[in-house]
Enzyme design. Structure first.
Site, PDB file in Angstrom:
ATOM      1  N   TYR A 149      37.295  72.265  35.126  1.00  0.00           N
ATOM      2  CA  TYR A 149      38.139  71.830  36.264  1.00  0.00           C
ATOM      3  C   TYR A 149      39.030  70.664  35.815  1.00  0.00           C
ATOM      4  O   TYR A 149      40.260  70.705  35.971  1.00  0.00           O
ATOM      5  CB  TYR A 149      37.243  71.420  37.434  1.00  0.00           C
ATOM      6  CG  TYR A 149      38.020  70.993  38.661  1.00  0.00           C
ATOM      7  CD1 TYR A 149      38.727  71.913  39.422  1.00  0.00           C
ATOM      8  CD2 TYR A 149      38.047  69.647  39.062  1.00  0.00           C
ATOM      9  CE1 TYR A 149      39.439  71.523  40.552  1.00  0.00           C
ATOM     10  CE2 TYR A 149      38.754  69.251  40.188  1.00  0.00           C
ATOM     11  CZ  TYR A 149      39.450  70.190  40.932  1.00  0.00           C
ATOM     12  OH  TYR A 149      40.152  69.794  42.041  1.00  0.00           O
ATOM     13  N   VAL A 182      37.933  65.473  49.024  1.00  0.00           N
ATOM     14  CA  VAL A 182      38.522  65.708  50.342  1.00  0.00           C
ATOM     15  C   VAL A 182      37.631  66.691  51.105  1.00  0.00           C
ATOM     16  O   VAL A 182      37.127  67.666  50.520  1.00  0.00           O
ATOM     17  CB  VAL A 182      39.952  66.284  50.187  1.00  0.00           C
ATOM     18  CG1 VAL A 182      40.596  66.505  51.550  1.00  0.00           C
ATOM     19  CG2 VAL A 182      40.815  65.354  49.328  1.00  0.00           C
ATOM     20  N   ARG A 207      30.597  58.085  45.448  1.00  0.00           N
ATOM     21  CA  ARG A 207      31.480  57.836  44.300  1.00  0.00           C
ATOM     22  C   ARG A 207      32.887  57.419  44.740  1.00  0.00           C
ATOM     23  O   ARG A 207      33.723  57.083  43.913  1.00  0.00           O
ATOM     24  CB  ARG A 207      31.507  59.059  43.368  1.00  0.00           C
ATOM     25  CG  ARG A 207      32.240  60.242  43.915  1.00  0.00           C
ATOM     26  CD  ARG A 207      32.138  61.451  43.000  1.00  0.00           C
ATOM     27  NE  ARG A 207      33.072  62.467  43.432  1.00  0.00           N
ATOM     28  CZ  ARG A 207      33.163  63.686  42.910  1.00  0.00           C
ATOM     29  NH1 ARG A 207      32.366  64.036  41.923  1.00  0.00           N
ATOM     30  NH2 ARG A 207      34.051  64.535  43.350  1.00  0.00           N
TER      31      ARG A 207
HETATM   32  P1  NAD Z   1      39.938  75.219  49.191  1.00  0.00           P
HETATM   33  O1  NAD Z   1      39.310  75.263  47.855  1.00  0.00           O
HETATM   34  O2  NAD Z   1      39.073  75.014  50.370  1.00  0.00           O
HETATM   35  O3  NAD Z   1      40.846  76.508  49.403  1.00  0.00           O
HETATM   36  C1  NAD Z   1      41.563  77.063  48.361  1.00  0.00           C
HETATM   37  C2  NAD Z   1      42.519  78.094  48.919  1.00  0.00           C
HETATM   38  O4  NAD Z   1      43.145  78.714  47.796  1.00  0.00           O
HETATM   39  C3  NAD Z   1      41.814  79.197  49.697  1.00  0.00           C
HETATM   40  O5  NAD Z   1      42.492  79.419  50.920  1.00  0.00           O
HETATM   41  C4  NAD Z   1      41.914  80.415  48.771  1.00  0.00           C
HETATM   42  O6  NAD Z   1      41.974  81.640  49.456  1.00  0.00           O
HETATM   43  C5  NAD Z   1      43.210  80.108  48.024  1.00  0.00           C
HETATM   44  N1  NAD Z   1      43.312  80.807  46.739  1.00  0.00           N
HETATM   45  C6  NAD Z   1      42.361  80.912  45.796  1.00  0.00           C
HETATM   46  N2  NAD Z   1      42.821  81.648  44.760  1.00  0.00           N
HETATM   47  C7  NAD Z   1      44.089  82.010  45.074  1.00  0.00           C
HETATM   48  C8  NAD Z   1      45.080  82.772  44.421  1.00  0.00           C
HETATM   49  N3  NAD Z   1      44.850  83.337  43.218  1.00  0.00           N
HETATM   50  N4  NAD Z   1      46.278  82.958  45.013  1.00  0.00           N
HETATM   51  C9  NAD Z   1      46.519  82.399  46.228  1.00  0.00           C
HETATM   52  N5  NAD Z   1      45.612  81.674  46.911  1.00  0.00           N
HETATM   53  C10 NAD Z   1      44.417  81.474  46.334  1.00  0.00           C
HETATM   54  O7  NAD Z   1      41.108  74.120  49.195  1.00  0.00           O
HETATM   55  P2  NAD Z   1      41.083  72.581  48.897  1.00  0.00           P
HETATM   56  O8  NAD Z   1      39.710  72.061  48.653  1.00  0.00           O
HETATM   57  O9  NAD Z   1      41.936  71.994  49.927  1.00  0.00           O
HETATM   58  O10 NAD Z   1      41.844  72.496  47.489  1.00  0.00           O
HETATM   59  C11 NAD Z   1      43.244  72.684  47.406  1.00  0.00           C
HETATM   60  C12 NAD Z   1      43.725  72.098  46.090  1.00  0.00           C
HETATM   61  O11 NAD Z   1      43.408  70.717  46.051  1.00  0.00           O
HETATM   62  C13 NAD Z   1      43.066  72.726  44.872  1.00  0.00           C
HETATM   63  O12 NAD Z   1      44.008  72.836  43.844  1.00  0.00           O
HETATM   64  C14 NAD Z   1      41.993  71.731  44.526  1.00  0.00           C
HETATM   65  O13 NAD Z   1      41.630  71.782  43.166  1.00  0.00           O
HETATM   66  C15 NAD Z   1      42.694  70.437  44.864  1.00  0.00           C
HETATM   67  N6  NAD Z   1      41.783  69.319  45.086  1.00  0.00           N
HETATM   68  C16 NAD Z   1      40.822  69.413  46.053  1.00  0.00           C
HETATM   69  C17 NAD Z   1      39.952  68.350  46.229  1.00  0.00           C
HETATM   70  C18 NAD Z   1      38.852  68.404  47.264  1.00  0.00           C
HETATM   71  O14 NAD Z   1      37.980  67.541  47.248  1.00  0.00           O
HETATM   72  N7  NAD Z   1      38.849  69.369  48.158  1.00  0.00           N
HETATM   73  C19 NAD Z   1      40.059  67.209  45.418  1.00  0.00           C
HETATM   74  C20 NAD Z   1      41.054  67.153  44.461  1.00  0.00           C
HETATM   75  C21 NAD Z   1      41.913  68.217  44.300  1.00  0.00           C
END
Ligand code: NAD
Length: 247
Positions: A149, A182, A207
């Site tokens: 990741y 988040v 954390r």
């Molecule tokens: P999530 O993981 O809850 O949802 C991800 C969404 O992406 C889903 O709706 C899924 O259907 C969609 N998805 C997955 N593969 C796909 C594809 N190939 N094509 C199109 N859509 C696809 O969302 P989140 O936790 O809000 O994360 C969103 C972004 O933020 C991600 O890139 C994640 O790495 C990043 N992020 C999240 C956090 C966290 O704590 N949640 C922290 C840092 C970064």
């Protein structure tokens, strides 16, 4: 009073849930014409039901042909918000070649396809704006069990700076957002599937120096700023939003 994103045409990926969904909604509320895409049709339908003004499109961002077709269907794009991502749990020893390929495909190749097919429109317009969702877990910080990741999220930072540098003369900006943890559906799944969910939840919260998780809406607020003309002098920057994790 004019809204902050009045009539901007914005493509959002991973808009079905979490940060992508909150951002699509925030963009819409600020007057943008939003194309919300996701691989999950069900969550997109619910988004459209709640916000009929948001155009929804089932799209697998890792599918080159589908991304090309989608991009061809749009006359103009002012802002591209790349949010697709997947969290693999484990060290390098837990990361098989298929895990490596899957994470690179979902976390960075999706961004490559979306940007490669939409960027030429922005060059033609001599204006554009790309926002990529990275993470604090990247080149900014290493945390346990986030090997692949963090590797892919660091790649997003290189990707962002490269695009920002290559197309600055085309009036195209490119920034990254690096959230801390988040509260999103996938975070809830990570807690539920942990060996000890109570401890896992506490560890996630502990954390972050502010002692709480971020909300998708807080990330969306930063996205609105970056998508708007208020940030016209800002490009190539990684914007941490993390409750103090990177102090
Ligand atoms: P999530 O993981 O809850 O949802 C991800 C969404 O992406 C889903 O709706 C899924 O259907 C969609 N998805 C997955 N593969 C796909 C594809 N190939 N094509 C199109 N859509 C696809 O969302 P989140 O936790 O809000 O994360 C969103 C972004 O933020 C991600 O890139 C994640 O790495 C990043 N992020 C999240 C956090 C966290 O704590 N949640 C922290 C840092 C970064």
């Amino acid at each position: 009073m004019a809204k902050r994103l009045e009539n901007k045409i914005i493509v959002v990926t991973a808009a079905g849930q979490g940060i992508g969904r909150a951002t699509a909604i925030a963009f819409c509320k600020e007057g943008a014409i939003v194309y919300a895409s996701d691989i999950n049709e069900k969550t997109l339908q619910s988004l459209n039901k709640e916000y009929p003004n948001i155009n929804v499109k089932k799209l697998d961002s890792t599918n080159k042909l589908a991304v090309e077709e989608f991009s061809t269907s749009l006359d103009k794009v002012d802002v591209l918000f790349n949010a697709v991502g997947f969290v693999h749990h484990g060290t390098i020893l837990d990361c098989d070649e298929k895990d490596w390929d899957f994470s690179f495909n979902v976390n960075i190749k999706s961004m490559y396809f979306m940007t490669k097919f939409i960027l030429p429109k922005m060059i033609k317009q001599n204006k554009g704006n790309i926002i990529n969702v990275s993470s604090i877990v990247s080149s900014l910080r290493g945390l346990p069990n986030r090997f692949i990741y963090g590797t892919t999220k660091a790649a997003i930072i290189g990707f962002t700076k490269s695009i920002a540098s290559d197309f600055i003369k085309n009036n195209i900006r490119c920034n990254a957002i690096a959230p801390g943890t988040v509260h999103t559906p996938s975070w809830e799944d990570r807690v539920k599937t942990a060996k000890d969910p109570v401890k896992a939840k506490k560890d996630f919260i502990d954390r972050q120096p502010m002692g709480r998780l971020g909300s998708p809406e807080e990330i969306a607020s930063l996205a609105v700023y970056l998508a708007s003309d208020e940030s016209n002098f800002v490009t190539g920057i990684v914007h941490a939003i993390d409750g103090g994790m990177s102090i």
